[in-house]
Scaffold this motif. Structure first.
Motif, PDB file in Angstrom:
ATOM      1  N   ALA A  74       0.856  -1.189   0.000  1.00  0.00           N
ATOM      2  CA  ALA A  74       0.000   0.000   0.000  1.00  0.00           C
ATOM      3  C   ALA A  74       0.885   1.229   0.000  1.00  0.00           C
ATOM      4  O   ALA A  74       2.038   1.177   0.435  1.00  0.00           O
ATOM      5  N   ARG A 103      -5.451  -9.063   0.885  1.00  0.00           N
ATOM      6  CA  ARG A 103      -5.630  -8.233  -0.306  1.00  0.00           C
ATOM      7  C   ARG A 103      -6.906  -8.724  -0.969  1.00  0.00           C
ATOM      8  O   ARG A 103      -7.064  -9.906  -1.238  1.00  0.00           O
ATOM      9  N   ALA A 130      -6.152  -3.270   0.228  1.00  0.00           N
ATOM     10  CA  ALA A 130      -5.617  -3.946   1.409  1.00  0.00           C
ATOM     11  C   ALA A 130      -6.689  -3.879   2.482  1.00  0.00           C
ATOM     12  O   ALA A 130      -7.308  -2.839   2.690  1.00  0.00           O
ATOM     13  N   HIS A 145      -5.383   8.017   4.534  1.00  0.00           N
ATOM     14  CA  HIS A 145      -4.910   6.987   3.622  1.00  0.00           C
ATOM     15  C   HIS A 145      -5.970   6.600   2.593  1.00  0.00           C
ATOM     16  O   HIS A 145      -5.780   5.659   1.822  1.00  0.00           O
TER      17      HIS A 145
END
Length: 133
Positions: free
Chosen positions: A36, A68, A80, A125
């Protein structure tokens, strides 16, 4: 780019010491490399907050699973998936609705930032959180 399994493996000793051995930690590594674009230090902080929160909820065991997925809910491609499960006391629906609010706590005052930090790391993220209790 980081190998998330490596990030988890490296932080496991810190997680164990942060709970003073009160929680048995298990890591279920993926069958493949799960990479990632992530800040490893922020992932460490996310895991630390989740494990300490579980210990505070009287968990005896915490399992961290990494996988994954080709299709993950809310994403248009592979993702992920980091799962943290514990056997703590659980929470009511009303509490679950507020757990990411800064300074919300069911414990003594002066706490309540750990899960707000988790939420912020996940958002930065581009991720998503699913809570089940």
């Amino acid at each position: 780019p980081v190998d998330l399994a490596q990030v988890v493996r490296q932080v496991l000793p810190v997680l164990g010491s942060s709970t003073r051995g009160r929680v048995e930690l298990h890591f279920v590594p993926p069958g493949e490399t799960v990479g990632a674009f992530a800040d490893a230090t922020q992932i460490d902080q996310l895991l630390l907050n989740l494990v300490v929160n579980a210990a505070d909820a009287r968990a005896h065991s915490v399992t961290i699973t990494l996988a994954r997925r080709e299709q993950a809910q809310g994403f248009d491609g592979p993702a992920a998936v980091l799962t943290v499960e514990d056997d703590g006391d659980g929470m009511t629906h009303e509490v679950a609705q507020r757990i990411f609010d800064p300074f919300f706590t069911t414990r003594f005052p002066g706490r309540g930032l750990g899960l707000a930090v988790v939420h912020g790391v996940v958002r930065r993220h581009g991720g998503a959180i699913h809570v089940d209790s």
